[in-house]
Design a protein around this motif. Structure first.
Motif, PDB file in Angstrom:
ATOM      1  N   LYS A 180       0.801  -1.217   0.000  1.00 24.92           N
ATOM      2  CA  LYS A 180       0.000   0.000   0.000  1.00 24.92           C
ATOM      3  C   LYS A 180       0.842   1.279   0.000  1.00 24.92           C
ATOM      4  CE  LYS A 180      -4.202  -1.934   2.051  1.00 24.92           C
ATOM      5  NZ  LYS A 180      -5.253  -1.770   3.086  1.00 24.92           N
ATOM      6  N   PHE A 181       1.728   1.374  -0.970  1.00 20.85           N
ATOM      7  CA  PHE A 181       2.444   2.637  -1.125  1.00 20.85           C
ATOM      8  C   PHE A 181       2.712   2.908  -2.597  1.00 20.85           C
ATOM      9  CE2 PHE A 181       6.109  -0.281  -0.722  1.00 20.85           C
ATOM     10  CZ  PHE A 181       6.886   0.116  -1.809  1.00 20.85           C
ATOM     11  N   ILE A 182       2.917   4.187  -2.920  1.00 17.95           N
ATOM     12  CA  ILE A 182       3.276   4.616  -4.268  1.00 17.95           C
ATOM     13  C   ILE A 182       4.709   5.107  -4.235  1.00 17.95           C
ATOM     14  CG2 ILE A 182       2.769   6.219  -6.156  1.00 17.95           C
ATOM     15  CD1 ILE A 182      -0.097   6.413  -5.092  1.00 17.95           C
ATOM     16  N   HIS A 183       5.538   4.544  -5.114  1.00 19.16           N
ATOM     17  CA  HIS A 183       6.945   4.943  -5.170  1.00 19.16           C
ATOM     18  C   HIS A 183       7.088   6.103  -6.157  1.00 19.16           C
ATOM     19  CE1 HIS A 183      11.225   4.768  -4.909  1.00 19.16           C
ATOM     20  NE2 HIS A 183      11.390   4.436  -6.169  1.00 19.16           N
ATOM     21  N   ILE A 184       7.401   7.273  -5.630  1.00 18.54           N
ATOM     22  CA  ILE A 184       7.589   8.466  -6.450  1.00 18.54           C
ATOM     23  C   ILE A 184       9.087   8.639  -6.687  1.00 18.54           C
ATOM     24  CG2 ILE A 184       7.283  10.958  -6.605  1.00 18.54           C
ATOM     25  CD1 ILE A 184       4.661   9.461  -6.717  1.00 18.54           C
ATOM     26  N   TRP A 185       9.494   8.662  -7.953  1.00 19.56           N
ATOM     27  CA  TRP A 185      10.939   8.792  -8.206  1.00 19.56           C
ATOM     28  C   TRP A 185      11.259   9.650  -9.432  1.00 19.56           C
ATOM     29  CZ3 TRP A 185      13.166   6.383 -12.666  1.00 19.56           C
ATOM     30  CH2 TRP A 185      12.282   5.574 -13.386  1.00 19.56           C
ATOM     31  N   ARG A 186      10.247  10.108 -10.132  1.00 19.13           N
ATOM     32  CA  ARG A 186      10.506  10.982 -11.272  1.00 19.13           C
ATOM     33  C   ARG A 186       9.253  11.792 -11.597  1.00 19.13           C
ATOM     34  NH1 ARG A 186      10.692   6.962 -16.576  1.00 19.13           N
ATOM     35  NH2 ARG A 186       8.623   6.057 -16.311  1.00 19.13           N
ATOM     36  N   ALA A 187       9.446  12.828 -12.389  1.00 18.78           N
ATOM     37  CA  ALA A 187       8.338  13.678 -12.817  1.00 18.78           C
ATOM     38  C   ALA A 187       8.489  13.961 -14.305  1.00 18.78           C
ATOM     39  CB  ALA A 187       8.317  14.980 -12.019  1.00 18.78           C
ATOM     40  N   ALA A 188       7.482  14.579 -14.870  1.00 20.37           N
ATOM     41  CA  ALA A 188       7.509  14.898 -16.295  1.00 20.37           C
ATOM     42  C   ALA A 188       7.740  16.386 -16.496  1.00 20.37           C
ATOM     43  CB  ALA A 188       6.204  14.478 -16.961  1.00 20.37           C
ATOM     44  N   GLU A 189       8.570  16.709 -17.465  1.00 16.65           N
ATOM     45  CA  GLU A 189       8.784  18.091 -17.878  1.00 16.65           C
ATOM     46  C   GLU A 189       8.280  18.225 -19.313  1.00 16.65           C
ATOM     47  OE1 GLU A 189      12.439  21.276 -18.610  1.00 16.65           O
ATOM     48  OE2 GLU A 189      12.853  19.220 -17.998  1.00 16.65           O
ATOM     49  N   PHE A 190       7.382  19.180 -19.540  1.00 15.55           N
ATOM     50  CA  PHE A 190       6.783  19.318 -20.862  1.00 15.55           C
ATOM     51  C   PHE A 190       7.620  20.244 -21.743  1.00 15.55           C
ATOM     52  CE2 PHE A 190       3.162  18.124 -18.193  1.00 15.55           C
ATOM     53  CZ  PHE A 190       2.687  17.046 -18.926  1.00 15.55           C
ATOM     54  N   ILE A 191       8.001  19.721 -22.899  1.00 18.31           N
ATOM     55  CA  ILE A 191       8.741  20.496 -23.898  1.00 18.31           C
ATOM     56  C   ILE A 191       7.994  20.355 -25.218  1.00 18.31           C
ATOM     57  CG2 ILE A 191      10.930  20.778 -25.125  1.00 18.31           C
ATOM     58  CD1 ILE A 191      12.325  19.518 -22.723  1.00 18.31           C
ATOM     59  N   ASN A 192       7.525  21.493 -25.725  1.00 17.94           N
ATOM     60  CA  ASN A 192       6.730  21.475 -26.957  1.00 17.94           C
ATOM     61  C   ASN A 192       5.559  20.503 -26.861  1.00 17.94           C
ATOM     62  OD1 ASN A 192       8.442  23.364 -28.189  1.00 17.94           O
ATOM     63  ND2 ASN A 192       9.829  21.728 -28.879  1.00 17.94           N
ATOM     64  N   ASN A 193       4.898  20.563 -25.711  1.00 18.41           N
ATOM     65  CA  ASN A 193       3.674  19.805 -25.471  1.00 18.41           C
ATOM     66  C   ASN A 193       3.917  18.346 -25.081  1.00 18.41           C
ATOM     67  OD1 ASN A 193       0.797  19.579 -25.324  1.00 18.41           O
ATOM     68  ND2 ASN A 193       0.814  18.481 -27.283  1.00 18.41           N
TER      69      ASN A 193
END
Length: 266
Positions: free
Chosen positions: A190-203
């Motif tokens: 019961k956990f979510i492993h957060i280790w990255r995110a998204a960066e938007f470039i040209n949509n």
């Protein structure tokens, strides 16, 4: 396993029994006082990341590890926050770039996270390690938020973009949602492993395999109210699928369009 070959040469049975007892005590003592090599754990982290990370990211990890060579012969349990800070300060004095210093912090954070998941006690670091509890627990208690939360939960599985809104609101995660994959969710523990995110470039979303800080890598508990809806949402998805988007992560324009419609309907 305790080896008993010495019994062949023991002069008396009593002496043999005493030797057995001593070896058992020594063996148990080693088990209870077991320590873990910093270098071995770091190499294990990089090996694990090699399954999913790009060549460039792995190169960054390996370069960061070289900067941490002062810890190669040290047990992870013996390293303190002040020791790490001293190393980072030294790098700053030697005029290493902020990017290089940041990557060293990231790798060290990944190793701490790996050690914790392996059940290794890091007493020296425990005061510095923040458990990212969900601020939603406090927010739900306010009267003004109760109605909104109830509505979000009620419409999570039926409204357009409803599950996105529920995860966003209840789990208090933002930029990481676009990069979240099914394999990042551990429904058993019961956990979510957060280790990255998204960066938007040209949509288009570009997934950053290296977070901006140590705190960017974290495990957040899945609140009970979200657990079953999220499990149903992921039921027909593959481990490598994105929780929102399926085979491909969502574009910035798509997210804005769906979010705007959700807010209007809400």
């Amino acid at each position: 396993t305790v080896h008993l070959n010495f019994l062949r040469t023991a002069k008396t049975e009593r002496r043999a029994e005493a030797d057995i007892q001593q070896k058992l005590i020594d063996y148990q003592s080693k088990q209870y006082n077991k320590h873990h090599s910093f270098l071995e754990l770091a190499e294990a982290v990089i090996e694990e990341k090699s399954k999913t990370a790009s060549f460039g990211t792995l190169t960054c990890y390996k370069a960061a590890l070289k900067h941490l060579s002062c810890f190669y012969d040290t047990y992870i349990e013996d390293i303190t926050p002040s020791m790490l800070q001293k190393k980072l300060n030294q790098m700053a004095i030697e005029q290493f770039s902020q990017t290089s210093i940041s990557k060293v912090k990231i790798l060290f954070g990944l190793e701490l996270n790996h050690a914790i998941l392996q059940g290794i006690s890091l007493n020296n670091f425990m005061p510095s390690i923040k458990i990212h509890e969900n601020s939603a627990k406090n927010k739900i208690s306010s009267a003004t938020d109760n109605d909104d939360i109830a509505k979000i939960i009620k419409n999570a599985e039926t409204a357009n973009f409803g599950m996105w809104a529920m995860v966003l609101r209840v789990q208090n995660v933002k930029g990481e949602l676009t990069a979240l994959q099914v394999k990042d969710i551990n429904f058993n523990l019961k956990f979510i492993h957060i280790w990255r995110a998204a960066e938007f470039i040209n949509n288009r979303p570009h997934l950053n395999n290296m977070p901006k800080s140590i705190s960017g890598v974290r495990d957040i508990p899945i609140l009970d109210i979200l657990y079953e809806p999220l499990q149903r949402h992921c039921k027909n998805l593959d481990p490598d699928d994105f929780v929102f988007g399926g085979k491909k992560s969502l574009s910035e324009a798509f997210i804005k369009k769906r979010w705007k419609k959700y807010c209007i309907d809400f």
